[in-house]
Scaffold this motif. Sequence first.
Motif, PDB file in Angstrom:
ATOM      1  N   UNK A   1       0.637  -1.196   0.040  1.00 32.26           N
ATOM      2  CA  UNK A   1      -0.101   0.074  -0.110  1.00 32.26           C
ATOM      3  C   UNK A   1       0.837   1.167   0.016  1.00 32.26           C
ATOM      4  N   UNK A   2       2.106   1.427   0.841  1.00 30.62           N
ATOM      5  CA  UNK A   2       3.025   2.199   0.977  1.00 30.62           C
ATOM      6  C   UNK A   2       3.470   2.550  -0.324  1.00 30.62           C
ATOM      7  N   UNK A   3       4.092   1.743  -1.132  1.00 32.81           N
ATOM      8  CA  UNK A   3       4.796   1.939  -2.201  1.00 32.81           C
ATOM      9  C   UNK A   3       4.010   2.105  -3.506  1.00 32.81           C
ATOM     10  N   UNK A   4       2.582   2.039  -3.221  1.00 36.16           N
ATOM     11  CA  UNK A   4       1.676   2.406  -4.382  1.00 36.16           C
ATOM     12  C   UNK A   4       1.236   1.214  -5.344  1.00 36.16           C
ATOM     13  N   UNK A   5       1.972   0.066  -5.053  1.00 31.22           N
ATOM     14  CA  UNK A   5       1.628  -1.119  -5.698  1.00 31.22           C
ATOM     15  C   UNK A   5       0.095  -1.129  -5.657  1.00 31.22           C
ATOM     16  N   UNK A   6      -0.588  -1.111  -4.660  1.00 30.30           N
ATOM     17  CA  UNK A   6      -2.078  -1.222  -4.656  1.00 30.30           C
ATOM     18  C   UNK A   6      -2.991  -0.339  -5.263  1.00 30.30           C
ATOM     19  N   UNK A   7      -2.276   0.821  -5.787  1.00 32.08           N
ATOM     20  CA  UNK A   7      -3.025   1.784  -6.332  1.00 32.08           C
ATOM     21  C   UNK A   7      -3.143   1.418  -7.896  1.00 32.08           C
ATOM     22  N   UNK A   8      -2.312   0.466  -8.147  1.00 37.43           N
ATOM     23  CA  UNK A   8      -2.237   0.236  -9.768  1.00 37.43           C
ATOM     24  C   UNK A   8      -3.678  -0.459 -10.059  1.00 37.43           C
ATOM     25  N   UNK A   9      -3.891  -0.683 -11.361  1.00 34.56           N
ATOM     26  CA  UNK A   9      -5.207  -1.732 -11.629  1.00 34.56           C
ATOM     27  C   UNK A   9      -4.929  -3.198 -11.263  1.00 34.56           C
ATOM     28  N   UNK A  10      -6.137  -3.814 -10.869  1.00 34.36           N
ATOM     29  CA  UNK A  10      -5.888  -5.084  -9.923  1.00 34.36           C
ATOM     30  C   UNK A  10      -4.800  -6.053 -10.796  1.00 34.36           C
ATOM     31  N   UNK A  11      -4.904  -6.066 -12.103  1.00 39.38           N
ATOM     32  CA  UNK A  11      -4.201  -7.164 -13.069  1.00 39.38           C
ATOM     33  C   UNK A  11      -2.584  -6.891 -13.021  1.00 39.38           C
ATOM     34  N   UNK A  12      -2.461  -5.457 -12.627  1.00 36.41           N
ATOM     35  CA  UNK A  12      -1.001  -4.991 -12.525  1.00 36.41           C
ATOM     36  C   UNK A  12      -0.159  -4.995 -11.045  1.00 36.41           C
ATOM     37  N   UNK A  13      -1.056  -5.571 -10.051  1.00 38.27           N
ATOM     38  CA  UNK A  13      -0.569  -5.366  -8.662  1.00 38.27           C
ATOM     39  C   UNK A  13       0.486  -6.482  -8.490  1.00 38.27           C
ATOM     40  N   UNK A  14       0.313  -7.371  -9.109  1.00 35.31           N
ATOM     41  CA  UNK A  14       1.434  -8.727  -8.919  1.00 35.31           C
ATOM     42  C   UNK A  14       0.877  -9.702  -7.796  1.00 35.31           C
ATOM     43  N   UNK A  15      -0.495  -9.822  -7.639  1.00 33.89           N
ATOM     44  CA  UNK A  15      -0.892 -10.810  -6.876  1.00 33.89           C
ATOM     45  C   UNK A  15      -0.423 -12.113  -7.055  1.00 33.89           C
ATOM     46  N   UNK A  16      -0.146 -12.324  -8.305  1.00 35.37           N
ATOM     47  CA  UNK A  16       0.249 -13.642  -8.720  1.00 35.37           C
ATOM     48  C   UNK A  16       1.782 -14.104  -8.115  1.00 35.37           C
ATOM     49  N   UNK A  17       2.531 -12.921  -7.771  1.00 32.39           N
ATOM     50  CA  UNK A  17       3.769 -13.102  -7.494  1.00 32.39           C
ATOM     51  C   UNK A  17       3.861 -12.659  -6.007  1.00 32.39           C
ATOM     52  N   UNK A  18       2.804 -12.728  -5.266  1.00 32.67           N
ATOM     53  CA  UNK A  18       2.833 -12.684  -3.671  1.00 32.67           C
ATOM     54  C   UNK A  18       2.353 -11.477  -3.193  1.00 32.67           C
TER      55      UNK A  18
END
Lengths: 278, 702
Positions: free
Chosen positions: B354-371
């Motif tokens: 959340x802090x580094x902005x990853x979660x502000x990206x669209x769902x497909x680009x957050x990297x859920x698949x890599x943890x």
Amino acid sequence: MRRPHPYRLMIGTAAAVLLLGACGQPVTTHHRPGTDHAPATAAAGTPHVHGDHQTRDVPATEAPSVRLEVRPDSESGWNLHLVTDRFTFTPDSVGGAALPGTGHAHLYLDGKKIARLYAPWHHLAAEAVPAGTHTLTVRLSADDHTLWSSAGKPVESSATIEGPQRAAKGTATAATPAIPDTPTTQGTAAGQPTRINVRISGRTVTPPPGRVEIEEGAKVRLEVTADRTDTVHVHGFDLERPLTPGIPAIIEFTADRSGLFEVETHESGLVLTQLVVR
Amino acid sequence: MLYFPRMSLLRKLSVTVLLALACLLPAAPALAHEERPVSFPDGTGSVPVYRITGPELLVCKTDRADFDKRVATFPAALKEQNLRLFERCQKDGFRHLQEAVDQVKGPGYNIKILPGLYQEEPSLPEPTGACANLPARLSSFGYQILSFEQQQKCPHNQNLVAILGIKDLQIEGTGAAPRDVIVDAQYKKLNAIRADMTNGIYFRNFTAQRTTFNSLYILASDGFVIDRMLTRWNDEYGFLTFASDHGLYTDCESHGNGDSGIYPGSASDINAGRSHDVPRYSIEIRGCKSYQNMVGYSGTAGNSVWAHDNEFFDNMAGASMDSLFPDHPGLPQNHAKFEKNKIYNNNKNYYNHVRDGTCAKPAGQRGYESGVVCPQIGVAPGTGILTAGGNFNVYRDNWIYGHDRTAFMLLWAPAFLRGEEALDKQADTSHDNFYGGNRLGVAPDGSVRPNATDVIWDGQGSRNCWDTQAPTSPYVVPGCGGKPGELAGAGSHRLVGEPAKLAHSLVCAEYNVTERRLPAGCDWFGSSGLARVEVQVTLGTSVFIGLIVALLWWRRLRTAPAAAASGAGADAAAAPRAGRLGAVSAVLALAGLALDVAGAAYDYTLLPAAALLLLGGGLTGMGLALRREYRFFGGATIVLGALTLLDAVDKSLLLIPWLPLSPAWLRGLFAIVWVLWAVVRLAPRPRTTPVPESTSPAEAPA
């Protein structure tokens, strides 16, 4: 008129204050809207069939990229480093749908697929490469094993690699990968590699930049010592090494193409030397 | 500044307290979603049983080479069976799961999905025509809240596969493992599979993944089974079952969810009003694994759920149930039973994404698949089981170990948070929760894996009990008797939680993933030492009270001998003694206040009790010294000291039973009066006054 129940008034006031932002949010809903739940609309490229494999073409501005770096391992074989951009390795979702910017890599030796890579680092065993010069290629693939491509060309990167000399020499080093000071049967240069030593101090390059003549196919051993952090780059062969102050960076390669190639630093923009290969 | 017209002091205080409590709301994992109003099924159904007979529909793809590769490593018999099914499917099967579902003509159908990747392409196009303009309210999450009829009319506005109103349907993957059949929503739909009003639905042996809400969503169904299913990589939940009864989750697996892997929310409230003696449970969850989520298991109104023999690990918190949100049928939450689960190492901290902005990206680009996990709400990392408003829950015979914060967290959720305003309901949680007979801090193989603490509890509620080994916060908690409903002692009976913990919740509740707000004072998000709100509040209070203590000594006690000597009727011989008593007491009080700051972050130790002992002793001594001159104020100071000593007892020896408010509250409320009184007593006296005893040269204004 009916008077409101005192507690109702009290709680109503509390709720009103909350609505005004006393602690951020009203209490009338479920948990706060979290991340954006907007469904994805981007298409994961356009699939094309090419014989036994499919590619998935994406616009150049969104396409992932890869650069393959090959480093001899200190004990045996090589360490391959895939420097990627706009790409994440997703071993856990392999077999799923293609999602832009995700997947794995395929590794080819002289065009034959030899491994699937799920991480940016891969150790290639010395035994996997026969003697002689070979081409290693990596291509980025989506989770559904279609290859990412841009403008019809697969997203890929190649490097040449020298297979180790085996029984021919019969020495203890036979199983280690060829490094330039090991004689090679390739090319015309069967002797020692051409050694080039460069020191960088501030903006002074020692010896002063000049031209070094190299026979095509000869081995080159370039040693660069800098006094600051930088990156050295050999044009034409697209070789890069990070420079750490005081520690020599060594680039060894076979000058297998003719032409004039500059060796320069990225940060400071210094030309260290020019290689004339013919 | 808040303005409350024509309100009594008491009412103003009440409102302030309520405001503080209201802010508690999102502090605990608030596990919920927005849906059309639904009510519980009537409970006449039953848990469906796996069938091998009945009309059969096949779903497969057409690429034979791809299929051969997928089944190549299957055991011979299974491979053979799949190859046969493939041949049949090419002739009379379907290419998409939805096509098969649409061909179901009545109850009792079996759909078999062959190994392959199912992206359900016909469901993907954006809605057009009437479906693009449905008259429906937008939820706070941004999607429309559709009625059942609207779902039927436009099944793919929100769902990749919609199963609406079909009874006794069985859908099964024919692979060797769930991963052989993948239904992939590619983050293009809220739900991968929605089963709505589908009594008797049975899902078995396949994977559903990558949605912007839930992978598998079962709603308003009486009778369902989730058998050997895998769900992963969702903004919110892996499995979400809501307002349903006669449910069974068995051998399921879920990971990579922004809220929880398993969410049996608003399970049928069949045991409301009962004590610990219940006839049945509405949902059974067994043999499931849930990991790398915000929480492994959660349930707002997760009522009458029997969760046993599951593993919840490597989440931020293992399991959670709560009564925090309105519009969930069956609140307050009650009668969950957790037995023989392994809940361990739930210490993940995903707030960096959340802090580094990853979660502000669209769902497909957050990297859920890599943890990557994007925690939807604030939760305390390192917690085993959290209960935020719940009654008659039983947690026993579980292995709970390796938690960096605590094994059990129990909090109060006042009823108005869920929209119920009746005063007599405000304290209807958290009571009668039994945490007995668990194996804490030890793994099943016998290795020692301690929890940092065994309990963090705000102190509210009656008849809650714990069997513990590690330290607890508060320092003492009521012990359990042999079985649910039995306590080892008198227990406790408090209507309100501890003030320090309320302040803490108030700050932590400010977490907001959308605004990337991670409250600086909350230790959940990494603050420590002086940055922690508990320490700051204690420091502020200690400095303030310390100033008053010092001034009281300087102005009213240091000069006591002179005042006493000139005073009418004073015992002159006792005056120096009183001066010494005053000085020593003030020093004790100041030492207690200083120690209290150090103890604020360590309320699972005896440090706060030691601080309170010093402070209480000091205040009592000061009160005795002050009484010589100010009979009533001195008396008030003694009362404050006594309440502080009572608080020390409460925090070290015995959680005092039968008190509706804890000594900390009593002390705090009385301290407000005392401080005002002290300010009056400290005010410089007029230079000339008809009352001789109140004048002394040292105190005259310069």
